[in-house]
Design an enzyme around this catalytic site. Structure first.
Site, short mmCIF file in Angstrom:
data_model
loop_
_atom_site.label_atom_id
_atom_site.label_comp_id
_atom_site.label_asym_id
_atom_site.label_seq_id
_atom_site.Cartn_x
_atom_site.Cartn_y
_atom_site.Cartn_z
N TRP A 1 0.82 -1.21 0.00
CA TRP A 1 0.00 0.00 0.00
C TRP A 1 0.85 1.25 0.00
O TRP A 1 0.55 2.21 -0.73
CB TRP A 1 -1.01 -0.04 1.16
CG TRP A 1 -2.08 -1.01 0.81
CD1 TRP A 1 -2.15 -2.33 1.17
CD2 TRP A 1 -3.20 -0.78 -0.05
NE1 TRP A 1 -3.24 -2.92 0.57
CE2 TRP A 1 -3.90 -2.01 -0.17
CE3 TRP A 1 -3.67 0.34 -0.74
CZ2 TRP A 1 -5.06 -2.13 -0.95
CZ3 TRP A 1 -4.83 0.21 -1.51
CH2 TRP A 1 -5.50 -1.01 -1.60
N ASP B 1 -2.07 6.37 6.22
CA ASP B 1 -3.09 5.46 5.67
C ASP B 1 -3.40 4.43 6.76
O ASP B 1 -2.60 3.53 7.00
CB ASP B 1 -2.56 4.79 4.41
CG ASP B 1 -3.54 3.77 3.81
OD1 ASP B 1 -4.58 3.51 4.45
OD2 ASP B 1 -3.25 3.25 2.73
N LYS C 1 -12.90 -2.39 6.03
CA LYS C 1 -12.25 -3.34 6.91
C LYS C 1 -12.87 -3.26 8.31
O LYS C 1 -13.49 -4.21 8.77
CB LYS C 1 -10.74 -3.09 6.97
CG LYS C 1 -10.02 -3.56 5.71
CD LYS C 1 -9.71 -2.46 4.76
CE LYS C 1 -8.60 -2.75 3.77
NZ LYS C 1 -8.72 -3.89 2.91
#
Lengths: 362, 362
Positions: free
Chosen positions: B101, B175, B199
Site C-alpha cells: 500500500w 493510511d 475493513k
C-alpha cells in the site's frame, strides 16, 4: 401497513421487492455464510454478483459490444471533472446548458479544458430546450456535453441530438443520471453516458459510466489513476475496491426491471404516469408546471401552488396522507414530484387524489 | 445455524447485530416510512443519521476539534491522488514504503508532486519496519506519508512516528485503512489520516478522511472540486451526494463499538486475539509467520504452511469447518487471517482448533 409513496428526487424510492430481498439476504447470501457486504470483491461469490449485474444492465439498455460499462464512485459531480480529464486532452469541449446540472458540468470542466458554451436556456429560466441547429459547435471540440434530463428544472431531451447530422464529428457526452433506464438509449448518437445511481438504479455511492472503447486511453497525465477510464476498464471496475453493496443493490434493481418487462415496458409505464400528472396539473386552477410542453421531464416534475402561502399546509397534508419528500429544490422553490421507475402508478393516483382534495378545500 | 467465521481482508466481516438491525430497518427507518437508501441526503432523517455517525466517530477516535471528519468516496487508491492534489502544492513529499500500500501511494503521488522515497523495507520482503531515525526527510517536504498497517504484508506501526522529535515540521499523513478504530490514535502526531471503510468501519464505497484544519485550502487548481478537502469540509461532506447507506452502516458499527466499550476495550480484545494466534503459529511445526515480532499486525496475519502442497487441502477443510476467506493475497501467497474488530475471539479459537487438527493429521 402500506408503505408511504416517496417522491424524493434522489436518493429515491426503491422497489419494495428489492428491499425485501436485500433484507432477507443481509446475513447470508445464497447459503454462502456471508452477507454481500462481507465478501471479498475478488471472491467468486461477489464476482458472480458483479458479472450478472453488468450483463443485465447491458441487456436492459441494449449497450453495444464496443461500449464498456464502468461502475465507479463520486457521482455525477465527480464525473464533471473526470470526463474532461479523460476526454478533453487539454483542448476544448462544448457545453449545452439547460439547467443546474449542465451548468455545474460546464463550470467544473473549465478547470481542465477550454469549456465553451454552445447553447444555454438560462434566459427562459431553464424551462425550454434549445434547437440543436442553433448550437455553436466548434470543429475542434473533443466532445459535446448535454444533460439529457435536468433533475431540478424538470426538462428532458425526448430524443438525443444527432451530432453527425449537425456536421459535428465530436462524441456526445450525456449526463443521464436522473432518467437512465427510464427509456431506451440510441447509442449510435452517444460517445459516453454517465450518471449517479441514486435515482433509477440503486443507492447513492455508485456511478455508472458507459463509454465507447475508442474514447479510452486519452487521459491527461494528471488524471488520478482510480479515475482513468482505461485503467478502470482494464481492471473490470476493480482498479480500486468497488462499492460492492451498491452494485449488488443495483443488480437487484436490474432483475426487477427485467421482471417488469424491461426498459420498453417501463417507458410505457413512465409515459402513463407522467401524462396522468401533467394532465391534472394543466387542468388545475391551483397548481402549475412552467416547463414548455415539448420538453417536460417524465421523471422530475416541478410544480407550484399559485397561492404560495399554502405551501406548508400542502406539504404537511401530503405527509399525513403518506406522500413524502415533495418539497421542491431550494433553487427553484415550490414542489417537485419525482416519478422514477420504482414509483407505481398508484402512487401518482394517490398524489393526484390528495391534490384534488387540497384544491377543493381551498 | 451459527454463521461461519469470515477472515476476509476486506470487504470484511461485520458485527452480526449490525447486520440484523440493518435488515430490520431496510424498508422503514424509525417509522419514517422510508428505508435509509431512499432518503434525500438533505432531509432531516438522513441528516440526523449523518450527524450521529460523525459525532460517534469523533468520540470513539477522540478526534480533536481542530480536525475535520470527511466522508468521501473512491477508497484509499483514490486518496493516493487526492492527497497530493490537496497537500503537496506541486512541491515535494516523502514516502516511507513498508508494503504494497505504501508502494502504491508513493507511485501514484509521483504523478502530482516530487515524490521521494524516505525509507523502504523492500529488501526484507516488507517483513520489518525502518527506524524513524534512519528516514531521509527533507526540510521542504509538504508531508510525510506512511501506511500504518500494511494489509497484505501484515506489518503494523505499533506507535506513530514523532516527526517533530526527528526535526521534521511536515505533517504526517497516515493510511490507517486496515486498522482504523482497532486502537487509539495519537492525533498530536498526525496531520491527516485516511482509509477505506471496508475493513473495520463498514461497507466498501466509503472513505474516511480526518484532516487538520490548517491543511485545508491548499488544493492545486486541477484538483477536481468533489475531491477538494476544503469544499468537501465546507459542505459537510455533501458537496456531492454522499454514499448514504454506507454512512448509515458505518454509524451502526460505531454504535456497536461504543457498546463494546469503545476503542480502548476493542484494542484489548484485539491484542488478545492476535496474541492467541501468533503464539499458536510460533509454536507450530507446520505453520509460520515471517514478519519481525516487533512489527506484526494485529489485524492482518499472513502465514504459510511449510509444506505448501497442502494449501488446497487446508483451504477446503477450513471452508468445511466454517472458516472462510483464508487464502493469502496473490502477491504474497500462503494464507492470511484478518482479525478485525468484528471478529470475536471465538472465531480465532475455532481457527486455531482447526489448524491444530489439520497439523495433527499431517
Amino acid at each position: 401497513m402500506k408503505r408511504p409513496y416517496n417522491f424524493s428526487a434522489g436518493p429515491a424510492t426503491m422497489p419494495e421487492a428489492v428491499l425485501q430481498q436485500a433484507a432477507a439476504e443481509m446475513l447470508d447470501w445464497h447459503g454462502s455464510g456471508m452477507g454481500v457486504m462481507e465478501m471479498s470483491h475478488r471472491g467468486k461469490e461477489f464476482i458472480s454478483i458483479y458479472e450478472q449485474a453488468e450483463a443485465d444492465l447491458r441487456e436492459l439498455l441494449a449497450v453495444p459490444a464496443n461500449f464498456k460499462i464502468l461502475f465507479m464512485q463520486g457521482g455525477a459531480l465527480a464525473e464533471n471533472a473526470i470526463i474532461p480529464l479523460n476526454l478533453a486532452r487539454g483542448g476544448a469541449a462544448d457545453f449545452v446548458v439547460t439547467g443546474s446540472w449542465g451548468q455545474k458540468s460546464y463550470k467544473e470542466a473549465g478547470k481542465f479544458c477550454n469549456a465553451r458554451l454552445a447553447a444555454s436556456t438560462q434566459a427562459s429560466g431553464f424551462t425550454t430546450l434549445p434547437e440543436p441547429s442553433s448550437w455553436q459547435l466548434d470543429a475542434d471540440s473533443a466532445y459535446v456535453h448535454i444533460c439529457s434530463n435536468e433533475t431540478i428544472h424538470g426538462v428532458e431531451f425526448h430524443q438525443l441530438p444527432d451530432l453527425k447530422a449537425l456536421g459535428c464529428d465530436a462524441p456526445l457526452v450525456v449526463d443521464f443520471s436522473s432518467h437512465v433506464a427510464s427509456r431506451p438509449v440510441d447509442w449510435s448518437r452517444v460517445g459516453l453516458a454517465f450518471g449517479g445511481a441514486q435515482k433509477n438504479l440503486g443507492p447513492a455511492g455508485l456511478t455508472l459510466v458507459v463509454v465507447r472503447e475508442d474514447l479510452l486511453g486519452h487521459a491527461v497525465p494528471h488524471c488520478p489513476s482510480a479515475f482513468d477510464y482505461k485503467l478502470v476498464a482494464e481492471a473490470g471496475s476493480m482498479y480500486n475496491t468497488p462499492p460492492t453493496y451498491a452494485i449488488y443493490m443495483a443488480g437487484l434493481v436490474f432483475q426487477w426491471l427485467k421482471a417488469q418487462g424491461g426498459v420498453a415496458a417501463i417507458e410505457a409505464a413512465n409515459i402513463a404516469k407522467a401524462q396522468l400528472f401533467y394532465d391534472y396539473l394543466d387542468g388545475s386552477a391551483l397548481y402549475e408546471n412552467r416547463v414548455a410542453k415539448d420538453c417536460r421531464s417524465r421523471m422530475n416534475i416541478p410544480f407550484f401552488l399559485r397561492d404560495e402561502s399554502r405551501n406548508d399546509a400542502f406539504l404537511a397534508g401530503a405527509k399525513a396522507a403518506g406522500l413524502l419528500q415533495l418539497k421542491g429544490h431550494k433553487s427553484v422553490g415550490g414542489m417537485r414530484a419525482s416519478l422514477y421507475n420504482a414509483m407505481p402508478i398508484e402512487g401518482v393516483q394517490a398524489l393526484v387524489a390528495y391534490m384534488q382534495e387540497f384544491e377543493r378545500k381551498a
